[in-house]
Scaffold this active site. Structure first.
Site, PDB file in Angstrom:
ATOM      1  N   GLU A 172       0.858  -1.188   0.000  1.00 17.46           N
ATOM      2  CA  GLU A 172       0.000   0.000   0.000  1.00 17.46           C
ATOM      3  C   GLU A 172       0.893   1.236   0.000  1.00 17.46           C
ATOM      4  O   GLU A 172       1.779   1.383   0.848  1.00 17.46           O
ATOM      5  CB  GLU A 172      -0.920  -0.012   1.236  1.00 17.46           C
ATOM      6  CG  GLU A 172      -1.855   1.176   1.273  1.00 17.46           C
ATOM      7  CD  GLU A 172      -3.145   0.921   2.072  1.00 17.46           C
ATOM      8  OE1 GLU A 172      -3.433  -0.245   2.408  1.00 17.46           O
ATOM      9  OE2 GLU A 172      -3.863   1.907   2.352  1.00 17.46           O
ATOM     10  N   GLU A 217     -10.243   4.657   9.406  1.00 21.44           N
ATOM     11  CA  GLU A 217     -10.440   4.274   8.007  1.00 21.44           C
ATOM     12  C   GLU A 217     -10.998   2.858   7.875  1.00 21.44           C
ATOM     13  O   GLU A 217     -10.533   2.039   7.083  1.00 21.44           O
ATOM     14  CB  GLU A 217      -9.119   4.427   7.232  1.00 21.44           C
ATOM     15  CG  GLU A 217      -8.596   5.856   7.290  1.00 21.44           C
ATOM     16  CD  GLU A 217      -7.351   6.113   6.455  1.00 21.44           C
ATOM     17  OE1 GLU A 217      -6.579   5.181   6.227  1.00 21.44           O
ATOM     18  OE2 GLU A 217      -7.169   7.275   6.031  1.00 21.44           O
ATOM     19  N   ARG A 221      -1.222   3.831  16.902  1.00 20.40           N
ATOM     20  CA  ARG A 221      -1.204   5.007  16.022  1.00 20.40           C
ATOM     21  C   ARG A 221      -2.294   6.013  16.386  1.00 20.40           C
ATOM     22  O   ARG A 221      -3.448   5.626  16.645  1.00 20.40           O
ATOM     23  CB  ARG A 221      -1.342   4.589  14.567  1.00 20.40           C
ATOM     24  CG  ARG A 221      -0.173   3.751  14.109  1.00 20.40           C
ATOM     25  CD  ARG A 221      -0.329   3.299  12.685  1.00 20.40           C
ATOM     26  NE  ARG A 221       0.081   4.268  11.705  1.00 20.40           N
ATOM     27  CZ  ARG A 221      -0.649   4.611  10.642  1.00 20.40           C
ATOM     28  NH1 ARG A 221      -1.860   4.106  10.455  1.00 20.40           N
ATOM     29  NH2 ARG A 221      -0.190   5.463   9.756  1.00 20.40           N
ATOM     30  N   ASP A 256      -2.466  14.348   7.052  1.00 22.39           N
ATOM     31  CA  ASP A 256      -1.987  13.100   6.479  1.00 22.39           C
ATOM     32  C   ASP A 256      -0.824  13.313   5.508  1.00 22.39           C
ATOM     33  O   ASP A 256      -1.017  13.234   4.296  1.00 22.39           O
ATOM     34  CB  ASP A 256      -3.164  12.415   5.759  1.00 22.39           C
ATOM     35  CG  ASP A 256      -2.832  10.992   5.354  1.00 22.39           C
ATOM     36  OD1 ASP A 256      -1.786  10.502   5.775  1.00 22.39           O
ATOM     37  OD2 ASP A 256      -3.633  10.389   4.622  1.00 22.39           O
ATOM     38  N   GLU A 298       4.080   9.282  -0.781  1.00 24.31           N
ATOM     39  CA  GLU A 298       2.659   9.159  -1.122  1.00 24.31           C
ATOM     40  C   GLU A 298       2.073  10.446  -1.697  1.00 24.31           C
ATOM     41  O   GLU A 298       1.473  10.435  -2.771  1.00 24.31           O
ATOM     42  CB  GLU A 298       1.869   8.723   0.115  1.00 24.31           C
ATOM     43  CG  GLU A 298       0.378   8.644  -0.138  1.00 24.31           C
ATOM     44  CD  GLU A 298      -0.409   8.244   1.095  1.00 24.31           C
ATOM     45  OE1 GLU A 298       0.201   7.951   2.139  1.00 24.31           O
ATOM     46  OE2 GLU A 298      -1.653   8.219   1.011  1.00 24.31           O
TER      47      GLU A 298
HETATM   48  O1  GCW Z   1      -2.034   8.277   4.165  1.00 24.18           O
HETATM   49  C1  GCW Z   1      -3.080   7.399   4.339  1.00 24.18           C
HETATM   50  C2  GCW Z   1      -2.947   6.435   3.232  1.00 24.18           C
HETATM   51  C3  GCW Z   1      -3.438   5.064   3.529  1.00 24.18           C
HETATM   52  C4  GCW Z   1      -2.800   4.617   4.829  1.00 24.18           C
HETATM   53  C5  GCW Z   1      -3.228   5.568   5.922  1.00 24.18           C
HETATM   54  C6  GCW Z   1      -2.556   5.271   7.240  1.00 24.18           C
HETATM   55  C7  GCW Z   1      -2.067   2.418   5.340  1.00 24.18           C
HETATM   56  O2  GCW Z   1      -3.581   6.950   2.120  1.00 24.18           O
HETATM   57  O3  GCW Z   1      -3.082   4.241   2.465  1.00 24.18           O
HETATM   58  O4  GCW Z   1      -3.120   3.290   5.143  1.00 24.18           O
HETATM   59  O5  GCW Z   1      -2.868   6.874   5.597  1.00 24.18           O
HETATM   60  O6  GCW Z   1      -1.564   5.917   7.526  1.00 24.18           O
HETATM   61  O7  GCW Z   1      -3.011   4.416   7.962  1.00 24.18           O
END
Ligand code: GCW
Length: 841
Positions: A186, A310, A343, A389, A417
């Site tokens: 991912e 999420e 987290r 994020d 990312e």
């Molecule tokens: O940045 C976002 C990402 C997800 C990621 C999530 C996280 C692994 O788009 O892909 O999941 O954060 O940090 O948990």
């Protein structure tokens, strides 16, 4: 032949001869550990290096440390050291922990006490012989000392009167990988997993060993190997022996393996009817599972947990708190010395966007601050550096300053990312450094983030740094050869956050490419400016990266942030832009900071320009500290950014012949692509805000493309025009595509003065087809190519938009230029526009 010619030929031969070793083709697999042969003069400096190396310990790590020293010295100095295991009978390099050295050299004491993983390089008498000593409190420290010594040789540093203690700034220096058990990663941009394939651990773990070696060389001591969106099967009994194989591959390099777990595991794989953290059966399940893991993996690091986030299961199912959830696992790990990384990335992704008081940025603090002091001592709260994020620009997460009785680690993202996915150059240490240096005013005196996360400010037992790395099977680990500087830089800053990013960039360049000073300067300059450049064409003034947040997180997708529950809102409308997070009129997020910081952000006047739109909603005509209006800044920064990205291509071209061709070409291709994609970004953002605000660009750039010929305006044979959505993601909102298998053509006449020109063909390269293109001038083929890049897109849009530059074309008015496209599968040879510029001098 005259004398001058002879001299020139000899000089040329010497030049070639001198660079032969440096220029052998390289894949980048060795990263910064190439141990390239030193030039003769530089090598002379190390002539007095002892001829033998003795390792006093007999652990795997000691063995690896000795081998690494042999390998490095052989590579750089062309000498094979004599390897021994007993006290030296001659001058030697001696490797051992302080305890191991005690008998042989009783008087040996470092000036300061060595902490875990710290080391001391010194010289002294061992068993009656003058020795170069590498010692540490633990074996891992000895290995780090070996890497430090080899680094010194590679960087041409003196070893005379060596007496150097190095201590890590924090105990936690970890990387996380987001690898799935099926082998996909991912947000990984460099191939498939080095750990997993088809639901199992790979048979061949060579790359895992090589990875551990790279990590150890920069002081990283832990790695969580699987996606935080964890597959519960990782905890199945049958899977654990497979994990043990990975831990075995890591162990000799002092890297502790850990895994991410699904909080629902007691139910999902344990067969219980609950995963309620306060249920005794659940606690028992975790205890038994953890005991079993430690039977197989005695140095297991612990668990990473993403819960209530999420769509992941979490304690909220049973109305329990994150501390309830973290502690039940922590109890199980405690007797074994294991840790829980819980987290803080917990937020509601179904927020009502109509409510101006709602704010995702508040979530981490709101969820975790009330629990300060409730977490066990072996729990670490892992906090993303910003409240949203991993955007190209965010303020520091207020939670980092708000946990006083809880361990914390900062989560940084090495994998790019939101910062160009290793197709764009974006060296992140300058950003990380700003974050780590930021004073949170969390207590009396200075309290920079680096001290808070290391546990120094509030005297916590542990804490530190976690980087999401996501290396893959690509030979060079991160796909873009220059992106490896981010992994290197993360490790260096985690070891010592006081280092400066330029020093890191230079050091990395010298180790990776060689020490030619002008090359080092050029690459370091490019790296150091690249974050700012990327930011300047992808999103303005802290409004966040204006990317497609619902899909790839790659190209522009300005409206994707709005009118949905994800909460990455920028609140742009016809009058203004930005999210009001002040207490007085907005969401109140600013008050999550300590008073001095909150005051800074509360007022529009004191908020720094680069974060203005993160904290405030202002009219487009608002005047920044820089003296520009917001809208003019949007236009200018995107144009300047795209121009600077184009400049990287020129800078890089100066290095041809100084770098092996393989890596030279690979970087060049990416920089050329980036220069084109920066224009896609620039145009999308400028056109969008020009239309939305209705305020013209006083410099006349935005919306004005004098050299551009839209594909849909050409004479079309077979090609048909299509509308593109969102419209700003193709020039003039339209493109053309070819729906007939035999191919199509688009033609136009050149009308400008005769001369030399370059022609940019802007087309779309999806990953579900490999269309073929040909360009002809008056029936003469001047270029042809296959659209087979791997971009993250299955349709026409900003993610697939890319460009082919055809240089050195002699054109006269009346020339007919024809582009032919042959579609393949789902990709219909799509074209956007052509731009013609006079060739640069
Ligand atoms: O940045 C976002 C990402 C997800 C990621 C999530 C996280 C692994 O788009 O892909 O999941 O954060 O940090 O948990």
């Amino acid at each position: 032949m005259n004398c001058r010619w002879i001299v020139a030929i000899i000089a040329a031969l010497l030049f070639v001869g001198g660079h032969v070793d440096d220029l052998r083709a390289e894949t980048g697999h060795e990263g910064w550990l190439r141990y390239a042969p030193l030039e003769r003069l530089a090598a002379q400096k190390y002539q007095t290096l002892p001829a033998s190396v003795v390792v006093l310990g007999d652990s795997e790590i000691s063995g690896v440390a000795q081998e690494e020293l042999l390998r490095g010295v052989r590579g750089m100095l062309g000498r094979t050291l004599r390897a021994g295991k007993t006290q030296p009978k001659e001058n030697a390099i001696v490797l051992g922990t302080l305890a191991e050295l005690r008998a042989a050299a009783p008087g040996l004491r470092p000036s300061s006490e060595l902490r875990e993983d710290g080391f001391w390089l010194t010289t002294g008498n061992v068993g009656g012989f003058h020795s170069l000593i590498i010692t540490a409190a633990n074996e891992r420290g000895v290995l780090y000392g070996v890497f430090a010594l080899l680094n010194k040789i590679a960087l041409d540093e003196t070893l005379t009167s060596l007496n150097e203690v190095q201590q890590p700034f924090a105990p936690i220096r970890w990387v996380d990988q987001w690898d799935n058990l099926d082998g996909r990663i991912e947000r990984g941009y460099a191939g498939r997993s080095i750990f997993f394939e088809n639901g199992s651990v790979r048979a061949d773990l060579t790359r895992v060993r090589d990875y551990a070696r790279l990590l150890a060389s920069i002081g990283i001591n832990g790695c969580a190997i699987n996606n935080v969106n964890a597959d519960p099967r990782i905890l199945e009994d049958s899977f654990l022996p497979q994990l043990a194989r990975i831990a075995d591959a890591f162990r000799p390099w002092g890297v502790r393996m850990s895994i991410s777990v699904d909080l629902g595991s007691p139910k999902l794989v344990g067969g219980l009817d609950t995963f309620d953290p306060l249920d005794a059966r659940v606690a028992e399940w975790w205890r038994t599972k953890v005991d079993e893991i430690y039977r197989l993996i005695p140095d297991f690091g612990g668990f990473v947990v993403k819960a209530d986030s999420e769509g992941r299961l979490g304690p909220s199912t049973y109305k329990r708190t994150p501390s309830d959830a973290a502690n039940v696992i922590a109890h199980a790990l405690k007797p074994h010395g294991g840790l829980v990384f819980y987290r803080a990335f917990v937020y509601n992704h179904h927020l009502d966007w109509r409510d101006p008081k709602n704010d995702r940025a508040k979530a981490a603090y709101d969820n975790f601050h009330p629990l300060d002091g409730k977490f066990d001592d072996n729990v670490i709260i892992q906090v993303k550096y910003g409240p949203i994020d991993f955007q190209a620009r965010e303020p520091v997460s207020p939670l980092l300053g708000a946990l006083q009785k809880t361990n914390e680690a900062i989560e940084l993202q090495i994998t790019q990312e939101y910062t160009g996915q290793q197709r764009h150059l974006c060296f992140l240490p300058p950003m990380w450094k700003e974050v780590l240096d930021f004073d949170m005013h969390a207590a009396d005196g200075r309290t920079p983030v680096r001290d808070l996360v290391a546990g120094k400010t509030f005297h916590r037992p542990t804490g530190g740094f976690v980087g999401i790395a996501n290396v893959g099977l690509d030979a060079n680990w991160l796909a873009h050869p220059l992106a490896m500087a981010n992994l290197y830089g993360f490790g260096r800053l985690a070891w010592d956050p006081n280092l400066n990013p330029r020093a890191i960039a230079e050091e990395w360049t010298r180790l990776t490419f060689g020490s030619d000073p002008s090359m080092v300067r050029t690459i370091a300059d490019m790296q150091l400016s690249s974050w700012q450049v990327y930011e300047s064409y992808t999103g303005p003034l802290g409004a966040q990266t204006l990317t497609d947040i619902l899909g790839s997180h790659y190209g522009p997708g300005i409206e994707s942030s709005e009118q949905n529950g994800w909460g990455q809102w920028h609140r742009a409308d016809h009058q203004g832009i930005g999210m009001d997070r002040s207490l007085a009129t907005g969401t109140g997020y600013a008050t999550q900071y300590s008073l001095p910081v909150a005051k800074l952000y509360e007022s529009v006047a004191t908020t720094p320009d680069e974060l203005l739109l993160f904290f405030h909603h202002v009219p487009y005509t608002y005047v920044l500290h820089s003296g520009k209006t917001v809208i003019q800044h949007i236009y200018d920064s995107h144009y300047e950014g795209a121009e600077r990205a184009a400049g990287y291509v020129q800078q890089w071209k100066l290095l041809q012949g100084h770098i092996d061709d393989e890596r030279y070409q690979s970087v060049l291709a990416r920089l050329e692509y980036q220069a084109g994609h920066a224009i896609v970004w620039r145009d999308a953002i400028c056109n969008y805000f020009l239309a939305l605000s209705g305020v013209p660009d006083t410099r006349g750039h935005a919306g004005n493309f004098p050299d551009r010929i839209e594909a849909e305006a050409m004479q079309l044979q077979g090609y048909v025009p299509v509308e593109v959505t969102p419209r700003e993601n193709a020039s003039a909102g339209r493109a053309i595509e070819c729906l007939q298998a035999q191919g199509c053509a688009a033609t136009f006449r050149f009308t400008r003065n005769p001369g030399w020109y370059e022609l940019d063909v802007q087309y779309f390269d999806q990953n579900n087809g490999e269309s073929r293109f040909r360009v002809l001038v008056n029936d003469q083929v001047v270029d042809q190519w296959v659209a087979n890049d791997q971009l993250p897109a299955t349709k026409i849009g900003a993610d697939s938009s890319t460009r082919r530059r055809i240089t050195g074309l002699a054109l006269r008015p009346g020339d007919q230029i024809r582009i032919e496209g042959i579609p393949d599968r789902e990709e219909h040879a799509p074209l956007d526009y052509v731009e013609i510029h006079p060739s640069p001098e």
